[in-house]
Scaffold this motif. Structure first.
Motif: not given
Length: 334
Positions: A184-207
């Motif tokens: 189910v690599r497609d599911r994993a890829d979607r989860w990873i993309a969403q997770a990267r967005t979550t982490v990136a959003d936090a980094a932007t707000r903490l810049k």
């Protein structure tokens, strides 16, 4: 609720080299596989054969495992986040409460034991794959060694925090490799993309936020059992706008003296929530300790709280960054 005893967890994490709520992808339109456990696996499946080396064990999968057992909560939640509950014939050992996002799926999987099942009970589930979160899941003295299980025709996987630095990149790798193992690599890829967005959003707000010095209090009286510099906990603190005062401890978790805590003057204390000792009891123990009265975090009563399952290498880690940042820097990250 069952928790991994401190001594077992310490052995598991130290002796080796130590979600926005993320919904399982069944809620995002992906339908989890529904294999007939009695049917023979397909002779050829997309993405197979798949070979992976996991914590020193090389395995080639000709098809996805069909009868998986998970040992430890973060391994279980990786499987459930990928919608793989119908590929599971058993689970065991929670650190705390299962994520609400996965409660329904978790309820469909047989619980083999509150803690680790005996070898006999594990084999009675007839697994073809066992996925452990801590190295203690594969304790050879209890007959659950990876070599022992391989001898019974059972493939195994150990969470990467037991053999890697323990960073968010390792979280992504963990999810990717489990996804590929189960086709189910497609599911994993979607989860990873969403997770990267979550982490990136936090980094932007903490810049532009100045990091706070942070001491993690897991447990301990004579000494403080705390998060060291290896393991996902340290990475979470850094990404949440903190600086782990025991980052120089070359372990995921280890003991520090209270004198060291005082000398390092943490601005905030992160209390790990699990087990029978409540957060309130842990906080009171710290506030009542005369040795700690001059520590800035104690003087200002500056505490943050995270469930233990948020600070191990699993699918809660990306969201834990935002949750911790919101406590360390109120108003910056929501």
């Amino acid at each position: 609720m069952p928790v991994l005893p401190r001594q077992l967890r310490r052995r598991a994490l130290i002796a080796v080299a130590v979600p926005a709520v993320l919904l399982p992808f069944t809620a995002c339109g992906a339908t989890p596989p529904a294999p007939d456990a009695k049917a023979a696996p397909a002779k050829s499946a997309p993405g197979f054969p798949y070979t992976v080396t996991n914590c020193g064990v090389k395995t080639t999968y000709q098809a996805p495992p069909r009868r998986a057992v998970t040992l430890n909560q973060h391994a279980t939640e990786v499987m459930l986040a990928l919608g793989l509950q119908k590929s599971m014939v058993g689970t065991a050992y929670l650190d705390d409460t299962i994520s609400p996002a996965y409660e329904k799926a978790y309820g469909s999987v047989p619980v083999l034991a509150k803690e680790y099942p005996s070898k006999e009970k594990l084999l009675a589930a007839d697994p073809d794959f066992v996925y452990g979160g801590y190295s203690s899941a594969f304790d050879a003295k209890d007959g659950r060694g990876r070599d022992d299980l391989a001898g019974s025709g059972i493939d195994t996987r150990l969470n990467l925090e037991n053999c890697a630095k323990g960073t968010m990149d390792d979280v992504y790798q963990e999810v990717e490799e489990v996804g590929r193992t189960f086709g189910v690599r497609d599911r994993a890829d979607r989860w990873i993309a969403q997770a990267r967005t979550t982490v990136a959003d936090a980094a932007t707000r903490l810049k532009n936020v100045k990091p706070l010095s942070v001491f993690v209090y897991d447990s301990g009286d004579k000494t403080a059992f705390t998060a060291g510099g290896t393991g996902i906990g340290n990475d979470l603190i850094t990404r949440a706008g903190g600086r782990n005062v025991f980052a120089d401890l070359d372990k995921s978790f280890g003991d520090a003296t209270w004198e060291q805590v005082v000398a390092r003057e943490p601005d905030a204390i992160v209390i790990l929530d699990y087990g029978t000792t409540t957060v309130a009891q842990k906080e009171k123990r710290l506030l009542d300790d005369s040795v700690l009265q001059d520590v800035p975090a104690i003087k200002n009563k500056r505490f943050a709280v995270l469930p233990l399952s948020n600070v191990v290498l699993g699918v809660r880690a990306p969201d834990a960054v935002a949750k911790l940042a919101a406590q360390l820097h109120p108003g910056t990250v929501k």
